[in-house]
Design a protein around this motif. Structure first.
Motif, PDB file in Angstrom:
ATOM      1  N   SER A   1       0.863  -1.169   0.000  1.00 38.40           N
ATOM      2  CA  SER A   1       0.000   0.000   0.000  1.00 38.40           C
ATOM      3  C   SER A   1       0.905   1.226   0.000  1.00 38.40           C
ATOM      4  CB  SER A   1      -0.900  -0.015   1.241  1.00 38.40           C
ATOM      5  OG  SER A   1      -1.800   1.086   1.237  1.00 38.40           O
ATOM      6  N   ALA A   2       0.351   2.406  -0.348  1.00 38.76           N
ATOM      7  CA  ALA A   2       1.232   3.572  -0.453  1.00 38.76           C
ATOM      8  C   ALA A   2       0.548   4.871  -0.071  1.00 38.76           C
ATOM      9  CB  ALA A   2       1.795   3.686  -1.869  1.00 38.76           C
ATOM     10  N   TYR A   3       1.307   5.713   0.625  1.00 36.30           N
ATOM     11  CA  TYR A   3       0.923   7.066   1.000  1.00 36.30           C
ATOM     12  C   TYR A   3       1.482   7.984  -0.086  1.00 36.30           C
ATOM     13  CZ  TYR A   3       0.458  11.163   4.135  1.00 36.30           C
ATOM     14  OH  TYR A   3       0.127  12.366   4.714  1.00 36.30           O
ATOM     15  N   ILE A   4       0.637   8.370  -1.038  1.00 33.96           N
ATOM     16  CA  ILE A   4       1.064   9.167  -2.190  1.00 33.96           C
ATOM     17  C   ILE A   4       0.438  10.555  -2.115  1.00 33.96           C
ATOM     18  CG2 ILE A   4       1.101   9.346  -4.709  1.00 33.96           C
ATOM     19  CD1 ILE A   4       2.733   7.012  -3.596  1.00 33.96           C
TER      20      ILE A   4
ATOM     21  N   GLY B   1      -2.523  -3.488  -2.924  1.00 35.45           N
ATOM     22  CA  GLY B   1      -3.041  -4.821  -3.208  1.00 35.45           C
ATOM     23  C   GLY B   1      -1.955  -5.865  -3.061  1.00 35.45           C
ATOM     24  N   ARG B   2      -2.232  -7.067  -3.512  1.00 40.36           N
ATOM     25  CA  ARG B   2      -1.294  -8.180  -3.366  1.00 40.36           C
ATOM     26  C   ARG B   2      -0.172  -8.119  -4.389  1.00 40.36           C
ATOM     27  NH1 ARG B   2      -5.058 -13.569  -2.364  1.00 40.36           N
ATOM     28  NH2 ARG B   2      -6.218 -12.752  -0.580  1.00 40.36           N
TER      29      ARG B   2
ATOM     30  N   LEU C   1       9.144  -5.499  -4.697  1.00 36.56           N
ATOM     31  CA  LEU C   1       8.220  -4.704  -3.894  1.00 36.56           C
ATOM     32  C   LEU C   1       7.848  -3.402  -4.597  1.00 36.56           C
ATOM     33  CD1 LEU C   1       9.845  -5.217  -0.389  1.00 36.56           C
ATOM     34  CD2 LEU C   1       7.551  -5.956  -1.047  1.00 36.56           C
ATOM     35  N   GLU C   2       8.853  -2.727  -5.149  1.00 34.50           N
ATOM     36  CA  GLU C   2       8.582  -1.446  -5.796  1.00 34.50           C
ATOM     37  C   GLU C   2       7.749  -1.624  -7.056  1.00 34.50           C
ATOM     38  OE1 GLU C   2      10.865   2.643  -7.218  1.00 34.50           O
ATOM     39  OE2 GLU C   2      12.019   0.930  -6.492  1.00 34.50           O
ATOM     40  N   GLU C   3       8.015  -2.679  -7.819  1.00 35.68           N
ATOM     41  CA  GLU C   3       7.201  -2.946  -9.004  1.00 35.68           C
ATOM     42  C   GLU C   3       5.748  -3.186  -8.612  1.00 35.68           C
ATOM     43  OE1 GLU C   3      10.514  -5.095 -11.920  1.00 35.68           O
ATOM     44  OE2 GLU C   3       9.303  -6.283 -10.540  1.00 35.68           O
ATOM     45  N   ALA C   4       5.543  -3.906  -7.516  1.00 34.85           N
ATOM     46  CA  ALA C   4       4.188  -4.228  -7.076  1.00 34.85           C
ATOM     47  C   ALA C   4       3.417  -2.975  -6.697  1.00 34.85           C
ATOM     48  CB  ALA C   4       4.234  -5.200  -5.902  1.00 34.85           C
ATOM     49  N   ILE C   5       4.030  -2.086  -5.923  1.00 36.56           N
ATOM     50  CA  ILE C   5       3.286  -0.908  -5.481  1.00 36.56           C
ATOM     51  C   ILE C   5       3.067   0.070  -6.634  1.00 36.56           C
ATOM     52  CG2 ILE C   5       5.321   0.376  -4.667  1.00 36.56           C
ATOM     53  CD1 ILE C   5       1.660   0.325  -3.303  1.00 36.56           C
ATOM     54  N   ARG C   6       4.031   0.202  -7.523  1.00 35.40           N
ATOM     55  CA  ARG C   6       3.817   1.069  -8.693  1.00 35.40           C
ATOM     56  C   ARG C   6       2.647   0.560  -9.527  1.00 35.40           C
ATOM     57  NH1 ARG C   6       7.967   4.606 -10.028  1.00 35.40           N
ATOM     58  NH2 ARG C   6       9.934   4.304  -8.898  1.00 35.40           N
ATOM     59  N   ARG C   7       2.591  -0.771  -9.737  1.00 41.90           N
ATOM     60  CA  ARG C   7       1.519  -1.359 -10.534  1.00 41.90           C
ATOM     61  C   ARG C   7       0.166  -1.149  -9.863  1.00 41.90           C
ATOM     62  NH1 ARG C   7      -1.082  -5.639  -9.549  1.00 41.90           N
ATOM     63  NH2 ARG C   7       0.518  -6.503  -8.152  1.00 41.90           N
ATOM     64  N   GLU C   8       0.098  -1.428  -8.564  1.00 47.21           N
ATOM     65  CA  GLU C   8      -1.175  -1.304  -7.862  1.00 47.21           C
ATOM     66  C   GLU C   8      -1.687   0.134  -7.872  1.00 47.21           C
ATOM     67  OE1 GLU C   8      -3.325  -3.284  -6.680  1.00 47.21           O
ATOM     68  OE2 GLU C   8      -2.306  -5.213  -6.736  1.00 47.21           O
ATOM     69  N   ILE C   9      -0.793   1.097  -7.663  1.00 45.69           N
ATOM     70  CA  ILE C   9      -1.215   2.501  -7.684  1.00 45.69           C
ATOM     71  C   ILE C   9      -1.791   2.857  -9.039  1.00 45.69           C
ATOM     72  CG2 ILE C   9      -0.409   4.896  -7.572  1.00 45.69           C
ATOM     73  CD1 ILE C   9       1.753   3.885  -5.585  1.00 45.69           C
ATOM     74  N   TYR C  10      -1.088   2.476 -10.094  1.00 43.54           N
ATOM     75  CA  TYR C  10      -1.549   2.834 -11.440  1.00 43.54           C
ATOM     76  C   TYR C  10      -2.846   2.119 -11.797  1.00 43.54           C
ATOM     77  CZ  TYR C  10      -1.695   3.569 -16.445  1.00 43.54           C
ATOM     78  OH  TYR C  10      -2.104   3.914 -17.706  1.00 43.54           O
TER      79      TYR C  10
END
Length: 210
Positions: free
Chosen positions: A69-72, A96-97, A104-113
């Protein structure tokens, strides 16, 4: 007091099939009616737990699920928030998962987008949270808006927005305690170092530092 236990077991061909079927269930009107009813009878439940069992010949509970998850924030300092279709009683940070093979960074970038249409620069991790009831470890990041236009993701998010938290009471938007904690922790944190690497032989793929 009587403490009865209700167990429901479902079999799926794969995790991909589980995700696909679950997504369709969350998008159905019947699910939303059931979710509303469940909220009404929540006081009757002491604990709700979900486990995954793999058919390997030697049955055992699977390892923990890893989510991100991310604080953007944008240039105005407003926080990116979403309301998910399957959890529409609250706003929360996008996430998300992780998928197999992702860093980790690829996952959060993908989920945000995927959830918001936003491209973000990730600065670091602000916290790690362990959901003992469901066996989920959530890693929360902090980052900044780079580009993109806000848009919902059908089947996942029904609302997406940037919100100035100084103008509202956080608890008016975010109704679940665990999400409030993550936002408050991330708000005052500068983030920490994150690495992705292979072993045997060691190969550093990416290092993100503050």
């Amino acid at each position: 007091m009587t403490r009865d236990e209700i167990t429901s077991i479902w079999e799926y061909d794969s995790y991909e099939a589980y995700d696909r079927i679950t997504e369709n269930v969350y998008a159905s009107d019947l699910y939303h009616m059931a979710a509303q009813r469940q909220q009404e009878i929540t006081p009757l439940f002491d604990q709700v737990k979900e486990d995954f069992i793999e058919s390997t010949g030697d049955y055992h509970f699977t390892k923990h699920i890893v989510s991100v998850s991310a604080y953007i924030t944008n240039e105005k300092g407003e926080l990116l928030l979403v309301k998910n279709e399957h959890r529409n009683d609250t706003y929360e940070m996008p996430g998300g998962r992780m998928e197999k093979g992702e860093s980790l960074e690829e996952a959060i970038r993908r989920e945000i987008y995927e959830e918001t249409g936003v491209r973000a620069h990730i600065d670091g991790i602000t916290g790690v949270y362990h959901n003992m009831s469901q066996g989920i470890v959530c890693i929360v990041f902090k980052g900044r808006y780079v580009s993109g236009h806000l848009k919902i993701c059908p089947g996942e998010t029904e609302e997406v927005m940037f919100q100035d938290l100084s103008e509202v009471e956080l608890t008016d938007l975010v109704t679940r305690d665990q999400f409030i904690t993550r936002i408050n922790d991330a708000r005052d944190s500068r983030g920490t170092t994150v690495e992705s690497y292979y072993v045997r032989p060691y190969e550093l793929l990416h290092r993100m530092e503050r």
